[in-house]
Design an enzyme around this catalytic site. Structure first.
Site, mmCIF file in Angstrom:
data_model
loop_
_atom_site.group_PDB
_atom_site.id
_atom_site.type_symbol
_atom_site.label_atom_id
_atom_site.label_comp_id
_atom_site.label_asym_id
_atom_site.label_seq_id
_atom_site.Cartn_x
_atom_site.Cartn_y
_atom_site.Cartn_z
ATOM 1 N N SER A 21 0.816 -1.221 0.000
ATOM 2 C CA SER A 21 0.000 0.000 0.000
ATOM 3 C C SER A 21 0.851 1.274 0.000
ATOM 4 O O SER A 21 1.809 1.406 0.767
ATOM 5 C CB SER A 21 -0.927 0.013 1.220
ATOM 6 O OG SER A 21 -1.654 1.236 1.231
ATOM 7 N N LYS A 72 -13.138 -5.131 1.175
ATOM 8 C CA LYS A 72 -14.036 -4.013 0.834
ATOM 9 C C LYS A 72 -15.534 -4.373 0.894
ATOM 10 O O LYS A 72 -16.354 -3.528 1.206
ATOM 11 C CB LYS A 72 -13.693 -3.452 -0.551
ATOM 12 C CG LYS A 72 -12.395 -2.663 -0.568
ATOM 13 C CD LYS A 72 -12.185 -2.007 -1.926
ATOM 14 C CE LYS A 72 -10.860 -1.272 -1.976
ATOM 15 N NZ LYS A 72 -10.672 -0.526 -3.227
ATOM 16 N N ASP A 108 -13.509 5.453 -4.153
ATOM 17 C CA ASP A 108 -12.811 5.015 -5.375
ATOM 18 C C ASP A 108 -13.442 5.627 -6.629
ATOM 19 O O ASP A 108 -12.755 6.230 -7.453
ATOM 20 C CB ASP A 108 -12.841 3.484 -5.490
ATOM 21 C CG ASP A 108 -11.862 2.811 -4.540
ATOM 22 O OD1 ASP A 108 -10.822 3.415 -4.231
ATOM 23 O OD2 ASP A 108 -12.146 1.680 -4.109
ATOM 24 N N GLY A 133 -13.164 -4.248 -18.242
ATOM 25 C CA GLY A 133 -13.014 -4.868 -16.922
ATOM 26 C C GLY A 133 -14.332 -4.782 -16.169
ATOM 27 O O GLY A 133 -15.146 -3.865 -16.416
ATOM 28 N N ALA A 134 -14.539 -5.767 -15.288
ATOM 29 C CA ALA A 134 -15.778 -5.769 -14.495
ATOM 30 C C ALA A 134 -15.468 -6.198 -13.063
ATOM 31 O O ALA A 134 -16.313 -6.760 -12.375
ATOM 32 C CB ALA A 134 -16.809 -6.701 -15.132
ATOM 33 N N GLY A 135 -14.237 -5.917 -12.617
ATOM 34 C CA GLY A 135 -13.840 -6.247 -11.241
ATOM 35 C C GLY A 135 -14.213 -5.116 -10.291
ATOM 36 O O GLY A 135 -15.070 -4.271 -10.600
ATOM 37 N N TYR A 230 -1.581 2.482 -12.481
ATOM 38 C CA TYR A 230 -0.738 3.641 -12.184
ATOM 39 C C TYR A 230 0.748 3.301 -12.080
ATOM 40 O O TYR A 230 1.569 4.170 -11.811
ATOM 41 C CB TYR A 230 -1.210 4.359 -10.912
ATOM 42 C CG TYR A 230 -1.341 3.457 -9.710
ATOM 43 C CD1 TYR A 230 -0.218 3.072 -8.988
ATOM 44 C CD2 TYR A 230 -2.576 2.980 -9.314
ATOM 45 C CE1 TYR A 230 -0.331 2.236 -7.899
ATOM 46 C CE2 TYR A 230 -2.709 2.139 -8.227
ATOM 47 C CZ TYR A 230 -1.579 1.777 -7.523
ATOM 48 O OH TYR A 230 -1.694 0.936 -6.448
ATOM 49 N N GLY A 251 -3.762 6.721 -14.181
ATOM 50 C CA GLY A 251 -4.429 6.170 -12.995
ATOM 51 C C GLY A 251 -3.968 6.793 -11.676
ATOM 52 O O GLY A 251 -4.647 6.680 -10.657
#
Ligand code: NAP
Length: 296
Positions: A21, A72, A108, A133-135, A230, A251
């Site tokens: 992180s 999350k 987010d 994408g679909a995450g 990113y 990003g």
């Protein structure tokens, strides 16, 4: 330099893993710059210990925390209240303690929208947005774009069923936004009808084996091309989009703005964006170098 004393307010991030992180460096630099007596720590929280860890926010009187992978969604049952966007996205990345109550937010999607607005002067209202994408991240960005008035959100995903589920969910829950679910093989034609193209997959990320999903010749100068990856900051997709004359968005902006929104939720203060950006650029410069040295 942060000086810890008996009135220091504690924040942090719960994740598993958490060592990767960038948030501790980013938030501590921001607290230090504004001379706020806050501290941000990484907490490695095993999924089996999540409930106890969340209860400890109240028990220890922490100001709040960020929540990252894989917590999350699973954190939601332990909260007293969640914001409208977190409820729709069905994921929380920021918790604020209010006395002995815990309130969940999702910054987010809003972080992406702020980055688009602040860095390119573009708003989603009335735009046709195509997300690859679909995450987890695609879901936050797709739902927030629909909430902010996008006329259409199209989702293209390798596993088409997931794109269909997300498109159906948006159609059922957010009025005024049309949706479409696509397979990756349909991307070429879909790009022709899009105003904004967003890569929300790891493709292009440093050390990720796949570097390309979108062919250069599918891109055009009327597009806005965003890559949520990113690291590296300038992905192959962004480089090629620029060559074709498209406007591009890195990003890194989303990462900074989602953090700045969390910072404001905890402190009530505007975050020092340039300090956050400088800190992340420095960190990413270092990680890019070490990855290059490893030959990945
Ligand atoms: P996730 O939940 O694991 O979803 C990954 C998505 O990428 C899925 O839709 C997956 O398709 C697709 N995908 C993975 N590999 C692929 C490939 N080789 N070809 C085609 N599609 C592929 O991950 P996430 O949390 O949404 O994160 C996605 C990326 O967003 C991360 O890798 C990171 O680079 C970026 N990110 C950026 C920020 C920011 O602040 N800028 C924050 C978090 C993440 P399937 O459904 O078929 O598996």
């Amino acid at each position: 330099m942060i000086t810890i004393n008996s009135t220091t307010k504690l924040t942090g991030v719960f994740g598993y893993p958490v060592e990767h992180s960038l948030s501790p460096a980013m938030h501590n630099a921001a607290f230090s710059h504004l001379k706020l007596n806050y501290l941000y720590l990484p907490f490695l929280v095993h999924p089996d210990n999540l409930e106890e860890a969340v209860r400890s926010i109240v028990a220890l009187g922490m100001e709040g925390v960020n929540i990252t992978i894989p917590h999350k969604q699973t954190v939601i049952p332990y909260l007293d209240e969640i914001s409208q966007e977190a409820e729709l996205i069905e994921a929380v990345n920021t918790i604020k303690r209010v006395d002995d109550r815990l309130v969940g937010y999702n910054t987010d999607g809003k972080g992406f929208i702020s980055s688009l607005e602040e860095e390119l002067g573009v708003i989603p209202k009335g735009k046709s947005i195509l997300i690859v994408g679909a995450g987890g991240v695609a879901r936050a960005v797709a739902i927030q774009s629909a909430l902010e008035g996008a006329s259409k959100v199209a989702i293209a995903n390798r596993t088409e069923e997931k794109a269909k589920n997300l498109a159906r969910y948006i159609e059922d829950n957010i009025k005024g936004c049309s949706t479409e679910a696509l397979s990756i093989s349909e991307l070429k034609d879909a790009i022709l009808n899009a105003d904004i193209l967003i890569n929300a997959t790891p493709v292009g990320m440093i050390s990720y084996p796949v570097k390309r999903l979108i062919e250069t010749e599918w891109l055009n100068e009327d597009l806005i091309v965003c890559d949520l990856v990113y690291n590296p900051r300038q992905t192959q997709l962004l480089r090629e989009a620029k060559e074709k004359g498209a406007r591009t968005l890195e990003g890194l902006g989303m990462l900074i703005f989602q953090g700045s929104l969390a910072f404001k939720i905890w402190t009530g203060r505007e975050a020092p964006l340039s300090i956050m950006r400088q800190t992340l650029e420095k960190r990413l410069g270092i990680s890019q170098l070490s990855a290059d040295q490893r030959g990945v």
